[in-house]
Every structure is written in C-alpha cells, then in structure tokens.
Design a protein around this motif. Structure first.
Motif, PDB file in Angstrom:
ATOM      1  N   ASP A 131       0.867  -1.180   0.000  1.00 66.26           N
ATOM      2  CA  ASP A 131       0.000   0.000   0.000  1.00 66.26           C
ATOM      3  C   ASP A 131       0.904   1.230   0.000  1.00 66.26           C
ATOM      4  O   ASP A 131       1.787   1.361   0.846  1.00 66.26           O
ATOM      5  N   THR A 132       0.712   2.134  -0.938  1.00 64.99           N
ATOM      6  CA  THR A 132       1.540   3.345  -1.030  1.00 64.99           C
ATOM      7  C   THR A 132       0.671   4.600  -1.013  1.00 64.99           C
ATOM      8  O   THR A 132       1.060   5.645  -1.542  1.00 64.99           O
ATOM      9  N   SER A 133      -0.488   4.503  -0.399  1.00 67.84           N
ATOM     10  CA  SER A 133      -1.449   5.606  -0.438  1.00 67.84           C
ATOM     11  C   SER A 133      -1.102   6.746   0.509  1.00 67.84           C
ATOM     12  O   SER A 133      -1.594   7.862   0.343  1.00 67.84           O
ATOM     13  N   THR A 134      -0.250   6.498   1.510  1.00 69.42           N
ATOM     14  CA  THR A 134       0.155   7.543   2.445  1.00 69.42           C
ATOM     15  C   THR A 134       1.669   7.509   2.610  1.00 69.42           C
ATOM     16  O   THR A 134       2.335   6.516   2.288  1.00 69.42           O
ATOM     17  N   LEU A 135       2.223   8.599   3.149  1.00 71.53           N
ATOM     18  CA  LEU A 135       3.667   8.666   3.367  1.00 71.53           C
ATOM     19  C   LEU A 135       4.128   7.568   4.319  1.00 71.53           C
ATOM     20  O   LEU A 135       5.173   6.947   4.095  1.00 71.53           O
ATOM     21  N   GLU A 136       3.366   7.315   5.361  1.00 72.97           N
ATOM     22  CA  GLU A 136       3.760   6.278   6.319  1.00 72.97           C
ATOM     23  C   GLU A 136       3.795   4.902   5.663  1.00 72.97           C
ATOM     24  O   GLU A 136       4.704   4.103   5.914  1.00 72.97           O
ATOM     25  N   TYR A 137       2.811   4.620   4.825  1.00 78.06           N
ATOM     26  CA  TYR A 137       2.815   3.343   4.110  1.00 78.06           C
ATOM     27  C   TYR A 137       4.003   3.261   3.145  1.00 78.06           C
ATOM     28  O   TYR A 137       4.617   2.206   2.980  1.00 78.06           O
ATOM     29  N   ARG A 138       4.332   4.395   2.510  1.00 76.91           N
ATOM     30  CA  ARG A 138       5.468   4.392   1.586  1.00 76.91           C
ATOM     31  C   ARG A 138       6.787   4.221   2.339  1.00 76.91           C
ATOM     32  O   ARG A 138       7.737   3.623   1.820  1.00 76.91           O
ATOM     33  N   LYS A 139       6.857   4.750   3.549  1.00 76.91           N
ATOM     34  CA  LYS A 139       8.044   4.499   4.375  1.00 76.91           C
ATOM     35  C   LYS A 139       8.179   3.014   4.682  1.00 76.91           C
ATOM     36  O   LYS A 139       9.289   2.457   4.665  1.00 76.91           O
ATOM     37  N   ASN A 140       7.066   2.363   4.973  1.00 76.71           N
ATOM     38  CA  ASN A 140       7.095   0.915   5.211  1.00 76.71           C
ATOM     39  C   ASN A 140       7.576   0.178   3.968  1.00 76.71           C
ATOM     40  O   ASN A 140       8.364  -0.772   4.052  1.00 76.71           O
ATOM     41  N   CYS A 141       7.086   0.619   2.803  1.00 72.28           N
ATOM     42  CA  CYS A 141       7.506   0.016   1.543  1.00 72.28           C
ATOM     43  C   CYS A 141       9.003   0.230   1.333  1.00 72.28           C
ATOM     44  O   CYS A 141       9.725  -0.701   0.950  1.00 72.28           O
TER      45      CYS A 141
END
Length: 310
Positions: A131-141
């Motif tokens: 999931d890349t819908s938010t900055l936090e999710y993109r940090k996880n990615c």
C-alpha cells in the motif's frame, strides 16, 4: 600491552538537503565546528597508521560511500584545519549516471506528491504488493524493499526493481545534482590532498555476507583495482558496506581482503579500538548533524562507553 584506545568516527555526507531520511548529512558549518572541537581536544591519527605505536588515546576520521560533497564541502575544512581523513569509495556510481541505490529508492518512494495507491513488485522470488497511499505506508515500503536490496538480491535484480519503480511513478530515470558521487577525476583530486587517504568500499554497496564467495571476491577485488588505477597507488584500507560483523561481512570477507592486499578494514561495530582489536574489524561510531554542544557530549559518551572496547 598498552591500554590506549582509538575512537574512529564515520561520516557519509557534508551537505544540506531538504530531505535526509537516512540521516547521512552533516551541514558544512557543523562539520567545521566538529573538526575544530576534535583538533583542539584530541590527537587525530590516520586510519591506515599503526596504532599499536601510539602512546595516547586518539581519534580517526572516516567517510563511507564517496559522495561528491566529500570533495566539495568536507575537503576544504579538512585542509584548512589540517585534519586527516580516510574516504572509502564505492566505485559503481563513478560514471555519475546513477545514484547510490538507497538514494534512488528514497526519491522514488518518499519524494513528490503524486503516487499510485499501491506498488506491486514482480519477481520470481520476492513478489509483493505494498500500500503506497500515504507517506507512512510508503516508508514501510521503502524499509521493506531496502532490506531486500541490501541483503538478498543481486545488482542485476536491484536494477530491475528500480526500473519497475520508475515505471510505477511514470518518471524518466534521472540523477539529482545533490546526490552525485565522486567521478574518477574527483577521486583523483581527493587523493592528491595530503590530508586524504582513499580506500575501497565495493562496487555496488551490498551486504557482503549475503553474497557467494565468488561474488564477494568480485565486489572487493574490482573496487580495489579500480581505485588503485585511479589514484595510482596501492589500496590497503577497506570499509565493509553497512559494516555489521557477521550480518554484513564474515570470515570469508576478511580472508578476501587479506588476499588482495588490504591491511586494515573498517566495520560499524559500536566500540573503540584497543591493542587487542582485530585489524579487519576496526570498530567505528557514527556522527550525525550535531551542533557543538551535542557533539561534545556525544564524543564524551563514546569514550565512556565500555561495552565491546576490546
């Protein structure tokens, strides 16, 4: 046996960036303040020196990776204050046609405003959907892909994944000016300074322990040979990428370094050098963008930490 110690510090960049997710940058002003403090309070030695001959505690300065700002911003300070330093250069980006892979990954996942809602990685072994819908999710990615790129995949597969990400973002692959690394000409210029020792740091900056013996040998030997040809001198010092003993380098790595003329190798083990320290596992302590007061306290703390100083 002498009981003196050496505190080896490691830096990456001297620069100011809008975003510094991995905390690699020290600003030029703070770097100068830090060097002034060290020069006025400690004996500063070269990494390649025989420290067993010292009769007092000392500090050594090192840099990893070989960013261009080492030449642009760090070198003038080091020369002005006459502080010696060793710069370990990763050779794979010397053509300046690509960024170091974690910087490129950061640009793709953490910079900009428009992102697809998810990223699906296609791979024969590590296919995954984030999931890349938010900055936090993109940090996880970012953290997940970074972990895999660091320890589990080849350079060729890393390139494939990065190209998948560029396509996902709908962008043309570019190299940002502030993320350039040293060219061969830059490296030669650094080596001409009497304050600088240039060492090797592999080609593609992998976690070496995750590679086969053959791949480790290629990464180490080719980087040593490339640097030696550029600076026209024998390379005798090396820094392990990421640098955690056993996790990022192992006994095979050390044997390969010995085989190709390395006499001293730097880790990132959080400790101080003492007379009993293995020369192929020189511990180092990281420096961040600390102002004068915080830096002084951190240095004092580093000296006072007793764990693992043997």
């Amino acid at each position: 046996m002498k009981n003196h110690r050496v505190l080896t510090l490691y830096y990456h960049r001297v620069n100011i960036l809008e975003s510094d997710f991995n905390q690699l940058c020290v600003s030029p002003t703070k770097f100068r303040q830090q060097m002034l403090y060290l020069k006025h309070n400690y004996r500063i030695v070269r990494f390649e020196d025989d420290w067993s001959m010292l009769d007092s505690n000392a500090v050594a300065i090192t840099f990893d990776d070989g960013y261009l700002d080492n030449l642009e911003y760090a070198l003038p300070v080091l020369e002005e204050l006459e502080v010696p330093a060793t710069i370990f250069v990763s050779t794979g980006t010397m053509g300046q046609d690509m960024e170091l892979w974690w910087d490129e990954l950061e640009a793709l996942l953490l910079e900009g405003n428009e992102f697809p809602l998810y990223f699906e990685l296609f791979d024969d072994q590590f296919s995954c959907r984030w999931d890349t819908s938010t900055l936090e999710y993109r940090k996880n990615c970012y953290m997940g892909i970074h972990h895999l790129m660091k320890s589990y995949i080849s350079f060729e597969k890393r390139e494939n994944w990065l190209m998948q990400l560029w396509k996902w973002r709908g962008l043309k692959r570019t190299v940002r000016k502030h993320y350039l690394t040293l060219s061969s000409r830059d490296c030669k210029e650094l080596a001409r300074s009497r304050m600088i020792t240039v060492g090797a740091h592999t080609i593609s900056h992998p976690s070496l322990a995750g590679l086969s013996r053959e791949s480790q040998e290629f990464e180490i030997k080719a980087s040593i040979d490339t640097i030696a040809q550029i600076v026209d001198q024998k390379i005798t010092v090396f820094s392990y990428p990421f640098g955690n003993p056993e996790a990022d380098f192992d006994q095979d790595t050390e044997k390969i370094c010995r085989k190709y003329g390395i006499r001293k190798a730097a880790s990132t083990e959080n400790a101080l050098w003492s007379a009993s320290t293995d020369l192929y596992r020189i511990p180092r302590k990281v420096v961040r963008d600390w102002g004068p007061v915080e830096f002084e306290q951190k240095i004092r703390d580093y000296w006072n930490e007793q764990a693992g100083t043997g």
